[in-house]
Enzyme design. Sequence first.
Site, short mmCIF file in Angstrom:
data_model
loop_
_atom_site.label_atom_id
_atom_site.label_comp_id
_atom_site.label_asym_id
_atom_site.label_seq_id
_atom_site.Cartn_x
_atom_site.Cartn_y
_atom_site.Cartn_z
N LYS A 83 0.84 -1.19 0.00
CA LYS A 83 0.00 0.00 0.00
C LYS A 83 0.88 1.25 0.00
O LYS A 83 2.02 1.22 0.46
CB LYS A 83 -0.92 0.01 1.24
N ASP A 84 0.33 2.35 -0.48
CA ASP A 84 1.08 3.59 -0.62
C ASP A 84 1.61 4.09 0.72
O ASP A 84 0.99 3.92 1.76
CB ASP A 84 0.18 4.68 -1.21
#
EC number: 5.4.99.27
Length: 355
Positions: A83-84
């Site tokens: 995930k970012d």
Amino acid sequence: MSVLGELDLLGPRAHGAACGEAVLKAVAEDFQVDEVLDIPLSGEGEHLWLWVEKRGLNTEEAARRLGRAAGVQQKNVSYAGLKDRQALTRQWFSLHLPGKADPDLGAAEGADLRILRCTRHSRKLQRGAHAANGFTLRLTGLRAERALLDARLERIAADGVPNYFGLQRFGHGGGNLVDARSCTEQDLLPANRNLRSRFLSAGRSYLFNRLLAERVAEGSWNRAAVGDLLAFTDSRSFFLAGEEECRDARLAALDLHPTGPLWGEGDPPSGAGVLERELALAGREPALCRWLAKAGMAHERRILRLPIQGLAWHYPEPDVLQLEFVLPAGCFATVVVREILDLVPTGQTENPCAY
């Protein structure tokens, strides 16, 4: 190092020029992601599953902190997907703790990481095990006509968008792809597992994006042709399209899609015509294709069209657009935004709503 731009790494838009511009990720809360997991957890077993909220922290660093706090080796910490970093995300991790009680994980927590739920399960969390990701995006400093935005959003809700791999896949300035090409020229694979995975993924993603860009340019990205390999949105299996399959009503319903190659060993199993196009792509990138095959990558497929579930939007402030939608695992919210607006760096917008 060469710097690669957006069109080098992705391709043309499918729905026309951007309707305007805005800022995404002015703060982490502007980009929220919730992993959607449809695995029933038993509540018992040697794996401790953790539902974790993180802010401004990448997945690998979160995994390292959880492993240190639990006193386990990193190989015993698992997660479904990356995930970012510059985002507020909620995702699952699992810790392998055979014969051990639940550890005190307080040392892992802080302002940037909170453990929201803990439960036991008989199996570890596998990569790619999540079904989807739910997104809430807040685009600020908006400069666009609302009528144009609404029309574009209605169109992509009905038609989907090209399923490009997002720029994140290629690293800053396309650095992961540059490094992959360097490895190709030297005929080597990095010994470091994370680097190896990153470079191989960048190479495959680039080839897929080039094929998809060709089909977007000719307007065939969302239509099946005889010889295409078709797949359902949430399936990794595929089947060959003949005349009858090209008339399948599920194509129009955005349940079934044409696919493109994720390059690996052997020729793509597509049919005549489509196969010729895909082999022509390989002919333009022979060294990269050989490198991927030599690395033992299996030939896989990815849908060319990205359907957007539950797309909803509103304007909480005159210069703010908020989007909510769900995408299949492995797909990029930024390629959805790209079909709507140009993104500009924080602080570079002026005169919001001037269009």
